[in-house]
Design an enzyme around this catalytic site. Structure first.
Site, PDB file in Angstrom:
ATOM      1  N   GLY A  70      17.659   9.259  58.255  1.00  0.00           N
ATOM      2  CA  GLY A  70      16.803   9.495  59.399  1.00  0.00           C
ATOM      3  C   GLY A  70      15.598   8.581  59.351  1.00  0.00           C
ATOM      4  O   GLY A  70      15.343   7.890  58.363  1.00  0.00           O
ATOM      5  N   GLY A  71      14.841   8.580  60.428  1.00  0.00           N
ATOM      6  CA  GLY A  71      13.597   7.822  60.458  1.00  0.00           C
ATOM      7  C   GLY A  71      13.764   6.394  60.932  1.00  0.00           C
ATOM      8  O   GLY A  71      14.862   5.943  61.262  1.00  0.00           O
ATOM      9  N   GLN A  72      12.643   5.702  60.959  1.00  0.00           N
ATOM     10  CA  GLN A  72      12.579   4.332  61.461  1.00  0.00           C
ATOM     11  C   GLN A  72      12.551   3.346  60.294  1.00  0.00           C
ATOM     12  O   GLN A  72      13.106   3.606  59.234  1.00  0.00           O
ATOM     13  CB  GLN A  72      11.338   4.200  62.353  1.00  0.00           C
ATOM     14  CG  GLN A  72      11.334   5.132  63.560  1.00  0.00           C
ATOM     15  CD  GLN A  72      12.176   4.614  64.722  1.00  0.00           C
ATOM     16  OE1 GLN A  72      12.408   3.411  64.863  1.00  0.00           O
ATOM     17  NE2 GLN A  72      12.654   5.522  65.559  1.00  0.00           N
ATOM     18  N   VAL A  73      11.871   2.240  60.506  1.00  0.00           N
ATOM     19  CA  VAL A  73      11.879   1.164  59.518  1.00  0.00           C
ATOM     20  C   VAL A  73      10.832   1.411  58.430  1.00  0.00           C
ATOM     21  O   VAL A  73       9.744   1.927  58.697  1.00  0.00           O
ATOM     22  CB  VAL A  73      11.641  -0.209  60.195  1.00  0.00           C
ATOM     23  CG1 VAL A  73      10.249  -0.301  60.819  1.00  0.00           C
ATOM     24  CG2 VAL A  73      11.876  -1.356  59.228  1.00  0.00           C
ATOM     25  N   HIS A  76      10.629  -1.574  51.082  1.00  0.00           N
ATOM     26  CA  HIS A  76      10.720  -1.334  49.638  1.00  0.00           C
ATOM     27  C   HIS A  76      10.473  -2.655  48.918  1.00  0.00           C
ATOM     28  O   HIS A  76      10.923  -3.716  49.378  1.00  0.00           O
ATOM     29  CB  HIS A  76      12.104  -0.820  49.241  1.00  0.00           C
ATOM     30  CG  HIS A  76      12.469   0.475  49.879  1.00  0.00           C
ATOM     31  ND1 HIS A  76      11.678   1.599  49.814  1.00  0.00           N
ATOM     32  CD2 HIS A  76      13.571   0.840  50.596  1.00  0.00           C
ATOM     33  CE1 HIS A  76      12.271   2.593  50.454  1.00  0.00           C
ATOM     34  NE2 HIS A  76      13.410   2.161  50.949  1.00  0.00           N
ATOM     35  N   LEU A 137       9.492   9.255  53.249  1.00  0.00           N
ATOM     36  CA  LEU A 137      10.766   9.870  52.901  1.00  0.00           C
ATOM     37  C   LEU A 137      11.725   9.810  54.074  1.00  0.00           C
ATOM     38  O   LEU A 137      11.332   9.786  55.229  1.00  0.00           O
ATOM     39  CB  LEU A 137      10.575  11.299  52.397  1.00  0.00           C
ATOM     40  CG  LEU A 137      10.008  12.349  53.330  1.00  0.00           C
ATOM     41  CD1 LEU A 137      11.133  13.150  53.971  1.00  0.00           C
ATOM     42  CD2 LEU A 137       9.123  13.306  52.550  1.00  0.00           C
ATOM     43  N   GLY A 138      12.992   9.714  53.720  1.00  0.00           N
ATOM     44  CA  GLY A 138      14.058   9.684  54.705  1.00  0.00           C
ATOM     45  C   GLY A 138      15.315  10.199  54.045  1.00  0.00           C
ATOM     46  O   GLY A 138      15.629   9.815  52.915  1.00  0.00           O
ATOM     47  N   CYS A 167       7.494   3.271  59.680  1.00  0.00           N
ATOM     48  CA  CYS A 167       8.076   4.544  60.126  1.00  0.00           C
ATOM     49  C   CYS A 167       7.981   4.723  61.637  1.00  0.00           C
ATOM     50  O   CYS A 167       8.037   5.844  62.144  1.00  0.00           O
ATOM     51  CB  CYS A 167       7.426   5.717  59.388  1.00  0.00           C
ATOM     52  SG  CYS A 167       7.469   5.523  57.596  1.00  0.00           S
TER      53      CYS A 167
END
Length: 205
Positions: A70-73, A76, A137-138, A167
């Protein structure tokens, strides 16, 4: 309580790790232990299932990988701990919201031990120091089991976050433990061990 294996994978390329998470989730059964993987990734942007291309502003030389969380960009890179949670949440009696709470509380507890006051935001998953995001978090759930997880900015180059809307939030500022503790030396391995312990402790509650 189900067995929980904690693994330290050092620095690991993103795509093989992603494939390994999916394979473990597909192959596990009711008796498989849950696993936590602690690692760092070389520089990479990951774009979630609902991710919108306009949030990737100028990736430059950093690859962008489409993933199924889930979530956007998000970003890392070295100096950031990533912790993946392969957990049978049904077996542990957790719902999705409860798992998010477990992750966020573990990060808040860890940061408090370093003298950093942080808190989650109900409307925007993650952990924040004031208005600045310090951990993301995702998650993805399949067959009652989670994979993907969290990232905590410890002592890293934050410039790549300026190449995206983190995000999916335009103008969101990102911080790190090092930025919150100027002049204080941080032991990366110690932070990682404490993060692993904090999440494991919350899961065993």
């Amino acid at each position: 309580m189900a067995e929980l294996l904690c693994k330290r994978l050092g620095e690991a390329d993103y795509l093989p790790t992603f494939e390994a998470m999916k394979a473990l989730t597909d192959e596990r059964n009711a008796d498989s232990p849950d696993e936590l993987w602690l690692l760092q990734h070389p520089r990479v942007f990951t774009q979630g299932r609902a991710g919108k291309a306009e949030h990737v502003l100028a990736p430059g030389d950093i690859p962008v990988v489409q993933v199924d969380r889930g979530g956007q960009v998000t970003y890392h890179g070295p100096g950031q701990w990533v912790l993946y949670l392969m957990v049978d949440i049904k077996r542990r009696g957790l719902g999705v919201r409860a798992l998010v709470d477990v992750i966020e509380q573990a990060i808040v507890d860890l940061l408090a031990a370093y003298g950093i006051a942080a808190a989650p935001k109900p409307e925007a998953p993650g952990v924040y120091v004031g208005a600045d995001k310090i951990a993301s978090l995702g998650l993805r759930l399949r067959r009652g089991c989670s994979y993907h997880g969290l990232s905590l900015n410890v002592d890293m180059d934050l410039e790549p976050f300026s190449r995206i809307n983190p995000c999916g939030y335009e103008g969101l500022q990102v911080t790190s433990m090092a930025r919150c503790l100027p002049g204080q030396a941080l032991d990366m391995e110690e932070v990682g061990d404490r993060l692993l312990s904090a999440v494991a402790h919350q899961l065993k509650q």
